[in-house]
Design a protein around this motif. Structure first.
Motif, PDB file in Angstrom:
ATOM      1  N   ASP A 105       0.833  -1.209   0.000  1.00 21.08           N
ATOM      2  CA  ASP A 105       0.000   0.000   0.000  1.00 21.08           C
ATOM      3  C   ASP A 105       0.865   1.255   0.000  1.00 21.08           C
ATOM      4  O   ASP A 105       0.583   2.225  -0.718  1.00 21.08           O
ATOM      5  N   ALA A 106       1.920   1.243   0.814  1.00 16.49           N
ATOM      6  CA  ALA A 106       2.816   2.400   0.895  1.00 16.49           C
ATOM      7  C   ALA A 106       3.534   2.620  -0.431  1.00 16.49           C
ATOM      8  O   ALA A 106       3.708   3.765  -0.868  1.00 16.49           O
ATOM      9  N   ALA A 107       3.958   1.521  -1.072  1.00 21.47           N
ATOM     10  CA  ALA A 107       4.651   1.629  -2.358  1.00 21.47           C
ATOM     11  C   ALA A 107       3.724   2.197  -3.431  1.00 21.47           C
ATOM     12  O   ALA A 107       4.112   3.071  -4.211  1.00 21.47           O
ATOM     13  N   LYS A 108       2.479   1.713  -3.453  1.00 16.58           N
ATOM     14  CA  LYS A 108       1.509   2.243  -4.421  1.00 16.58           C
ATOM     15  C   LYS A 108       1.218   3.713  -4.141  1.00 16.58           C
ATOM     16  O   LYS A 108       1.082   4.526  -5.076  1.00 16.58           O
ATOM     17  N   GLY A 109       1.143   4.074  -2.853  1.00 14.96           N
ATOM     18  CA  GLY A 109       0.902   5.462  -2.498  1.00 14.96           C
ATOM     19  C   GLY A 109       2.048   6.374  -2.904  1.00 14.96           C
ATOM     20  O   GLY A 109       1.830   7.496  -3.381  1.00 14.96           O
ATOM     21  N   TYR A 110       3.274   5.893  -2.721  1.00 19.61           N
ATOM     22  CA  TYR A 110       4.472   6.644  -3.123  1.00 19.61           C
ATOM     23  C   TYR A 110       4.446   6.860  -4.637  1.00 19.61           C
ATOM     24  O   TYR A 110       4.677   7.968  -5.136  1.00 19.61           O
ATOM     25  N   TYR A 126       1.906  13.123   1.935  1.00 18.40           N
ATOM     26  CA  TYR A 126       2.023  11.654   1.964  1.00 18.40           C
ATOM     27  C   TYR A 126       2.898  11.370   3.162  1.00 18.40           C
ATOM     28  O   TYR A 126       3.844  12.121   3.439  1.00 18.40           O
ATOM     29  N   PHE A 127       2.580  10.308   3.890  1.00 19.58           N
ATOM     30  CA  PHE A 127       3.437   9.953   5.014  1.00 19.58           C
ATOM     31  C   PHE A 127       3.542   8.442   5.121  1.00 19.58           C
ATOM     32  O   PHE A 127       2.536   7.734   5.133  1.00 19.58           O
ATOM     33  N   CYS A 128       4.778   7.969   5.204  1.00 20.05           N
ATOM     34  CA  CYS A 128       5.015   6.554   5.486  1.00 20.05           C
ATOM     35  C   CYS A 128       6.208   6.455   6.412  1.00 20.05           C
ATOM     36  O   CYS A 128       7.209   7.157   6.225  1.00 20.05           O
ATOM     37  N   GLN A 129       6.095   5.586   7.406  1.00 22.68           N
ATOM     38  CA  GLN A 129       7.222   5.310   8.278  1.00 22.68           C
ATOM     39  C   GLN A 129       7.446   3.814   8.389  1.00 22.68           C
ATOM     40  O   GLN A 129       6.517   3.050   8.649  1.00 22.68           O
ATOM     41  N   ILE A 130       8.703   3.415   8.159  1.00 22.87           N
ATOM     42  CA  ILE A 130       9.120   2.046   8.437  1.00 22.87           C
ATOM     43  C   ILE A 130       9.753   2.069   9.815  1.00 22.87           C
ATOM     44  O   ILE A 130      10.766   2.739  10.030  1.00 22.87           O
ATOM     45  N   SER A 131       9.154   1.378  10.762  1.00 18.44           N
ATOM     46  CA  SER A 131       9.609   1.502  12.145  1.00 18.44           C
ATOM     47  C   SER A 131       9.434   0.199  12.910  1.00 18.44           C
ATOM     48  O   SER A 131       8.510  -0.559  12.652  1.00 18.44           O
ATOM     49  N   LYS A 190      -1.628   7.907   4.790  1.00 17.41           N
ATOM     50  CA  LYS A 190      -0.729   7.559   5.892  1.00 17.41           C
ATOM     51  C   LYS A 190      -0.485   6.055   5.916  1.00 17.41           C
ATOM     52  O   LYS A 190      -1.429   5.267   5.837  1.00 17.41           O
ATOM     53  N   PHE A 191       0.773   5.687   6.077  1.00 12.79           N
ATOM     54  CA  PHE A 191       1.151   4.276   6.101  1.00 12.79           C
ATOM     55  C   PHE A 191       2.200   4.065   7.185  1.00 12.79           C
ATOM     56  O   PHE A 191       3.071   4.911   7.396  1.00 12.79           O
ATOM     57  N   ILE A 192       2.125   2.940   7.864  1.00 15.96           N
ATOM     58  CA  ILE A 192       3.177   2.561   8.791  1.00 15.96           C
ATOM     59  C   ILE A 192       3.457   1.076   8.617  1.00 15.96           C
ATOM     60  O   ILE A 192       2.533   0.251   8.614  1.00 15.96           O
ATOM     61  N   VAL A 193       4.726   0.769   8.404  1.00  9.78           N
ATOM     62  CA  VAL A 193       5.163  -0.611   8.228  1.00  9.78           C
ATOM     63  C   VAL A 193       6.032  -0.944   9.430  1.00  9.78           C
ATOM     64  O   VAL A 193       7.143  -0.424   9.563  1.00  9.78           O
TER      65      VAL A 193
END
Length: 325
Positions: free
Chosen positions: A25-30, A270-275, A304-307
């Motif tokens: 989802d984050a990749a598609k959003g990016y 757009y916001f994504c965090q890998i944490s 918003k995405f968080i992985v």
């Protein structure tokens, strides 16, 4: 799944749930964010350069899939260290079993350990030190001042390091960034090996602290950059890890909106965090994206995405997806 290489196709076929689905989802959003003509910031915390993220990040830079980077001082310098001293690095896969005596033995051999990887002090730190000192000293003699990343760009562009290259230059994200003169924000640069070395020269009276531009100047630079590049849609924010590399730059939006009273400033779009940080401990790095709404950083409608996973595994996969690998 057209336009996707084997890695992207594998992700689309198999990553259907939980953190795997969040990654897709984050990749598609990016990808959608860039397709709409918007710009993206990537932030790097942790030992991403020592983890050789440049193998994929450099191509992200070359293909204009990122327009500005924020990173720790360690990530800024460790990409160069890997570039000039890679063959001298040592991997310690059994690092969990090392005794204090074995750790001391590594120190005495000039090896500084980062989890399972030891950085060679003489070949990495000192090899860079003698050349960067000359560039610092030359700037000071001319009454010039630069940001930490600008001094690193001068070092790379001078060509003096080419004699030491030990990896394919295409895998150095700093070389790719220097070629594009990509803006980089390095908050807390003093907390790095080169920052410590610079401070030592100041203590010895060989350099002035003012020769290096400060963190406040980085924030004012970022404020101008954001204002000039955000338009009405805002900039995307892709955060790898937590810490100051992400915390510092994300604050530019509420600073402009609240402190500068520029009420037309758009939120991060757009916001994504890998944490792998845990929310319940009060950690800002572990906060879910919605908490940032209360601080005036993200809008209600910001994707918003968080992985919640290991960035050394996840970030290369997402970059591979974007690159069509």
């Amino acid at each position: 799944m057209e336009n996707k290489g084997p890695i992207g196709q594998f992700m689309l076929e198999h990553y259907k749930h939980f953190n795997a689905a969040a990654l897709v989802d984050a990749a598609k959003g990016y990808e959608k964010h860039l397709a709409e003509g918007k710009k993206m910031m990537i932030t790097l915390a942790g030992a991403m350069s020592t983890a050789e993220l440049g193998k994929s990040l450099a191509e992200i830079i070359r293909q204009d899939k990122v327009q500005i980077i924020s990173c720790t001082g360690a990530n800024l310098e460790e990409d160069l260290m890997n570039l000039v001293a890679h063959s001298h690095y040592e991997r310690v896969p059994h690092y969990r079993d090392l005794t204090p005596k074995e750790e001391w033995d590594l120190l005495e051999r000039g090896l500084n350990r980062v989890t399972d990887t030891c950085i060679p002090e003489e070949e990495a730190f000192r090899r860079l030190q003698k050349h960067i000192f000359e560039i610092w000293k030359d700037a000071e003699a001319k009454g010039e001042r630069y940001f930490p990343h600008e001094f690193m760009y001068k070092l790379l562009n001078s060509g003096v390091l080419q004699q030491y290259y030990e990896i394919d230059p295409k895998n150095s994200w700093m070389l790719a960034a220097a070629e594009k003169n990509l803006p980089i924000i390095v908050p807390g640069w003093e907390d790095s090996t080169m920052g410590n070395i610079f401070a030592s020269y100041c203590l010895k009276g060989e350099l002035k602290a003012s020769t290096m531009k400060s963190g406040i100047e980085y924030m004012t630079f970022l404020a101008d950059w954001y204002t000039d590049n955000a338009g009405t849609d805002g900039i995307g924010f892709f955060q790898i890890g937590g810490g100051i590399a992400g915390d510092f730059p994300i604050c530019v939006v509420p600073m402009l909106y609240q402190d500068m009273e520029r009420t037309d400033t758009p939120f991060w779009s757009y916001f994504c965090q890998i944490s792998d940080s845990t929310t319940s401990y009060g950690s800002y790095s572990g906060a879910v994206p919605n908490e940032k709404i209360t601080w005036g950083k993200l809008d209600i409608h910001t994707p918003k995405f968080i992985v919640e996973s290991d960035a050394t595994i996840v970030a290369p996969l997402l970059f591979a997806y974007l690159l069509g690998w």
